[in-house]
Design an enzyme around this catalytic site. Structure first.
Site, PDB file in Angstrom:
ATOM      1  N   ASP A   1      29.183  95.417  11.072  1.00 32.56           N
ATOM      2  CA  ASP A   1      29.999  96.548  11.545  1.00 32.56           C
ATOM      3  C   ASP A   1      29.307  97.905  11.374  1.00 32.56           C
ATOM      4  O   ASP A   1      29.833  98.918  11.828  1.00 32.56           O
ATOM      5  CB  ASP A   1      31.332  96.600  10.776  1.00 32.56           C
TER       6      ASP A   1
ATOM      7  N   LYS B   1      37.864 101.812  10.769  1.00 30.27           N
ATOM      8  CA  LYS B   1      38.014 101.313  12.142  1.00 30.27           C
ATOM      9  C   LYS B   1      39.196 100.358  12.223  1.00 30.27           C
ATOM     10  O   LYS B   1      39.573  99.718  11.225  1.00 30.27           O
ATOM     11  CB  LYS B   1      36.744 100.623  12.661  1.00 30.27           C
TER      12      LYS B   1
ATOM     13  N   ALA C   1      40.161  94.981   3.654  1.00 37.30           N
ATOM     14  CA  ALA C   1      41.431  95.122   4.365  1.00 37.30           C
ATOM     15  C   ALA C   1      41.292  94.979   5.881  1.00 37.30           C
ATOM     16  O   ALA C   1      42.265  95.141   6.606  1.00 37.30           O
ATOM     17  CB  ALA C   1      42.021  96.490   4.043  1.00 37.30           C
ATOM     18  N   GLY C   2      40.078  94.706   6.373  1.00 34.46           N
ATOM     19  CA  GLY C   2      39.871  94.612   7.815  1.00 34.46           C
ATOM     20  C   GLY C   2      39.649  95.961   8.465  1.00 34.46           C
ATOM     21  O   GLY C   2      39.789  96.123   9.677  1.00 34.46           O
TER      22      GLY C   2
ATOM     23  N   GLY D   1      35.718  99.554   5.659  1.00 34.79           N
ATOM     24  CA  GLY D   1      35.481 100.679   4.745  1.00 34.79           C
ATOM     25  C   GLY D   1      34.063 100.701   4.193  1.00 34.79           C
ATOM     26  O   GLY D   1      33.401 101.745   4.210  1.00 34.79           O
ATOM     27  N   GLY D   2      33.590  99.577   3.712  1.00 32.22           N
ATOM     28  CA  GLY D   2      32.243  99.523   3.139  1.00 32.22           C
ATOM     29  C   GLY D   2      31.184  99.813   4.195  1.00 32.22           C
ATOM     30  O   GLY D   2      30.210 100.530   3.946  1.00 32.22           O
TER      31      GLY D   2
ATOM     32  N   SER E   1      31.558 101.609   6.854  1.00 30.96           N
ATOM     33  CA  SER E   1      31.618 103.019   7.218  1.00 30.96           C
ATOM     34  C   SER E   1      30.937 103.881   6.150  1.00 30.96           C
ATOM     35  O   SER E   1      30.256 104.859   6.473  1.00 30.96           O
ATOM     36  CB  SER E   1      33.072 103.442   7.418  1.00 30.96           C
TER      37      SER E   1
ATOM     38  N   VAL F   1      40.248  98.591   0.372  1.00 33.13           N
ATOM     39  CA  VAL F   1      39.083  97.693   0.283  1.00 33.13           C
ATOM     40  C   VAL F   1      39.466  96.279   0.726  1.00 33.13           C
ATOM     41  O   VAL F   1      40.581  95.815   0.458  1.00 33.13           O
ATOM     42  CB  VAL F   1      38.547  97.683  -1.171  1.00 33.13           C
TER      43      VAL F   1
HETATM   44  P1  ATP Z   1      35.448  94.290   7.543  1.00 36.02           P
HETATM   45  O1  ATP Z   1      36.506  94.989   8.341  1.00 36.02           O
HETATM   46  O2  ATP Z   1      34.039  94.642   7.963  1.00 36.02           O
HETATM   47  O3  ATP Z   1      35.680  92.835   7.334  1.00 36.02           O
HETATM   48  P2  ATP Z   1      36.687  95.137   5.145  1.00 36.02           P
HETATM   49  O4  ATP Z   1      37.299  96.481   5.420  1.00 36.02           O
HETATM   50  O5  ATP Z   1      37.584  93.979   5.216  1.00 36.02           O
HETATM   51  O6  ATP Z   1      35.454  94.942   6.089  1.00 36.02           O
HETATM   52  P3  ATP Z   1      35.380  96.297   2.879  1.00 36.02           P
HETATM   53  O7  ATP Z   1      36.415  97.254   2.395  1.00 36.02           O
HETATM   54  O8  ATP Z   1      34.215  96.853   3.600  1.00 36.02           O
HETATM   55  O9  ATP Z   1      36.055  95.139   3.733  1.00 36.02           O
HETATM   56  O10 ATP Z   1      34.909  95.472   1.592  1.00 36.02           O
HETATM   57  C1  ATP Z   1      34.584  94.114   1.600  1.00 36.02           C
HETATM   58  C2  ATP Z   1      33.824  93.764   0.308  1.00 36.02           C
HETATM   59  O11 ATP Z   1      32.612  94.522   0.268  1.00 36.02           O
HETATM   60  C3  ATP Z   1      34.589  94.132  -0.957  1.00 36.02           C
HETATM   61  O12 ATP Z   1      35.014  92.955  -1.580  1.00 36.02           O
HETATM   62  C4  ATP Z   1      33.638  94.911  -1.828  1.00 36.02           C
HETATM   63  O13 ATP Z   1      33.384  94.331  -3.074  1.00 36.02           O
HETATM   64  C5  ATP Z   1      32.328  94.985  -1.051  1.00 36.02           C
HETATM   65  N1  ATP Z   1      31.840  96.379  -0.938  1.00 36.02           N
HETATM   66  C6  ATP Z   1      30.566  96.770  -1.089  1.00 36.02           C
HETATM   67  N2  ATP Z   1      30.429  98.096  -0.917  1.00 36.02           N
HETATM   68  C7  ATP Z   1      31.655  98.584  -0.655  1.00 36.02           C
HETATM   69  C8  ATP Z   1      32.163  99.891  -0.393  1.00 36.02           C
HETATM   70  N3  ATP Z   1      31.359 100.979  -0.374  1.00 36.02           N
HETATM   71  N4  ATP Z   1      33.471 100.015  -0.115  1.00 36.02           N
HETATM   72  C9  ATP Z   1      34.275  98.925  -0.123  1.00 36.02           C
HETATM   73  N5  ATP Z   1      33.851  97.675  -0.389  1.00 36.02           N
HETATM   74  C10 ATP Z   1      32.559  97.483  -0.656  1.00 36.02           C
END
Ligand code: ATP
Length: 298
Positions: free
Chosen positions: A137, A11, A98-99, A102-103, A105, A96
Site C-alpha cells: 500500500d 485510506k 484496522a484496514g 496507517g503504517g 501511510s 492500528v
Molecule cells: P492495511 O490496510 O495495509 O492492511 P492496516 O491499517 O490494517 O493496514 P496497520 O495499521 O498499517 O494495518 O498495521 C498493521 C501492523 O503493522 C500492526 O500490527 C503493526 O504492528 C505494524 N506496524 C508497523 N509499523 C507501523 C506503524 N507505523 N503504524 C501502525 N502499525 C505499524
C-alpha cells in the site's frame, strides 16, 4: 538541527475485489482507493548522532526496523549514504491494524520527509518505487487521492475525485490480521465480484449514487464471521441515513458515505454511543494542503 513536519492520511477502499491468487502467493487485487482526512502526524529531525530513533504515542508499536516508518527512513538513508542521524516523532491517530493503511501511510510520509530533509532529490515515482519495497500500500500512500490499484496494489491509475460527501468511520475493538483474513479467503471456492468498472464510471460522471451502488468488498465474506460488529456498524450507519456503508480493506473498520452533513453528524454521535465501536471519526475525502501533506479534522 533541521526538522520537517508531515501528515500521513488514512485510506479507505470504495471497492475491493480479489481476482485470484498468483503462483508466488500474492493475491491479484482490483481496488478503488480514496484518502480520508484522518491523519497521523510525524516530525522528522536530523541529528548529529548517527542512527534512527523513533518515539510514538502508541506504546505497543515496535520502534525499530519492524516499524514501517523506521524502515522507510532506513531504506532511503542507507541508499543515499546520509551521514546524519534521524529522530522520528510519530503521533498516531489512525487506528492500528484496522484496514486503513496507517503504517503504510507513515512510511510514505517518511519517504517524502527524508527526501526533503536531506535534499535527496528523488521524484515522486522514485519514492513510489522505494515504497513498493516496504509494503503493497505504500506507493498508493505516496500518490494519495482517488485511484485504481491493481496487481498486489502497486499498479496505480489516478481516478476522478469522489463527489462531495461526508464520511463516518468506526472501528470495533477487535483487530483483523490481514494475513489471517487472506488465509481464510483462500478457503473460499468462489465469490461475487463487485462492479469496479461501474464504480469508476460513477466517479467519471461525478455520480455519487452510482459510486455508492457499486461499493463492494469481497473480504467482508471472511472478516464479518470473525468480527460480527462489522455488520452491526454497517446497519447502524445505514439506519442513520448513509447512502452506503462498507468495510475498508481487510477490516474491521467500517465507513459510511453521507450526502447530508447533518445525517453524518447524527451518525457520528449515534456511533460514539454504540458498544460495537471503539473509535469513531467524522471526516471527508482528503485534500492535500501546501507544505504539510494535507489537513485533517482537528
Ligand atoms: P492495511 O490496510 O495495509 O492492511 P492496516 O491499517 O490494517 O493496514 P496497520 O495499521 O498499517 O494495518 O498495521 C498493521 C501492523 O503493522 C500492526 O500490527 C503493526 O504492528 C505494524 N506496524 C508497523 N509499523 C507501523 C506503524 N507505523 N503504524 C501502525 N502499525 C505499524
Amino acid at each position: 538541527m533541521k526538522a520537517i513536519r508531515k501528515k500521513a492520511a488514512a485510506k479507505i477502499n470504495l471497492g475491493l475485489d480479489v481476482l485470484g491468487k498468483r503462483d508466488d502467493g500474492y493475491h491479484e487485487l482490483r481496488m478503488v482507493m480514496e484518502t480520508v482526512g484522518i491523519c497521523d502526524r510525524l516530525t522528522l529531525t536530523a541529528t548529529r548522532a548517527k542512527g534512527i530513533r523513533l518515539k510514538t504515542n502508541r506504546g505497543f508499536l515496535p520502534r525499530d526496523g519492524r516499524n514501517l516508518a523506521y524502515r522507510a527512513a532506513q531504506l532511503l538513508m542507507e541508499e543515499a549514504g546520509v551521514e546524519d542521524g534521524l529522530y522520528i516523532d510519530l503521533y498516531k491517530k489512525i487506528p492500528v491494524a484496522a484496514g486503513l493503511a496507517g503504517g503504510s501511510s507513515d512510511a510514505a510520509a517518511v519517504l517524502e520527509g527524508v527526501n526533503e530533509l536531506f535534499g535527496l532529490g528523488l521524484s515522486r515515482s522514485e519514492l513510489m518505487e522505494r515504497g513498493a519495497r516496504i509494503g503493497a500500500d505504500v506507493p498508493y500512500c505516496v500518490m494519495k487521492g482517488p485511484a485504481l490499484a491493481e496487481g498486489f496494489g502497486e499498479i496505480l491509475t489516478p481516478l476522478d475525485p469522489l463527489p462531495e460527501c461526508h464520511i463516518v468511520l468506526a472501528k470495533p475493538a477487535a483487530r483483523a490480521s490481514t494475513a489471517q483474513v487472506f488465509a481464510r479467503f483462500d478457503e473460499l471456492a468462489n465469490w461475487a465480484h463487485p462492479d469496479i468498472d461501474g464504480q469508476m464510471e460513477g466517479l467519471k460522471r461525478g455520480d455519487l449514487k452510482q459510486v455508492v451502488r457499486c461499493m463492494g468488498n469481497v473480504l467482508e465474506l471472511v472478516t464479518i464471521p470473525m468480527v460480527p460488529e462489522v455488520s452491526a456498524l454497517k446497519e447502524l450507519m445505514m439506519g442513520c441515513g448513509a447512502a452506503g456503508a462498507m468495510m475498508s480493506g481487510s477490516g474491521p473498520s467500517v465507513f459510511g458515505i453521507f450526502e447530508d452533513p447533518e445525517d453524518a453528524k447524527r451518525a457520528y454521535s449515534r456511533l460514539r454511543e454504540a458498544p460495537q465501536a471503539a473509535e469513531v471519526f467524522l471526516t471527508e475525502p482528503y485534500e492535500p494542503g501546501p507544505g504539510t501533506g494535507g489537513e485533517d479534522d482537528d
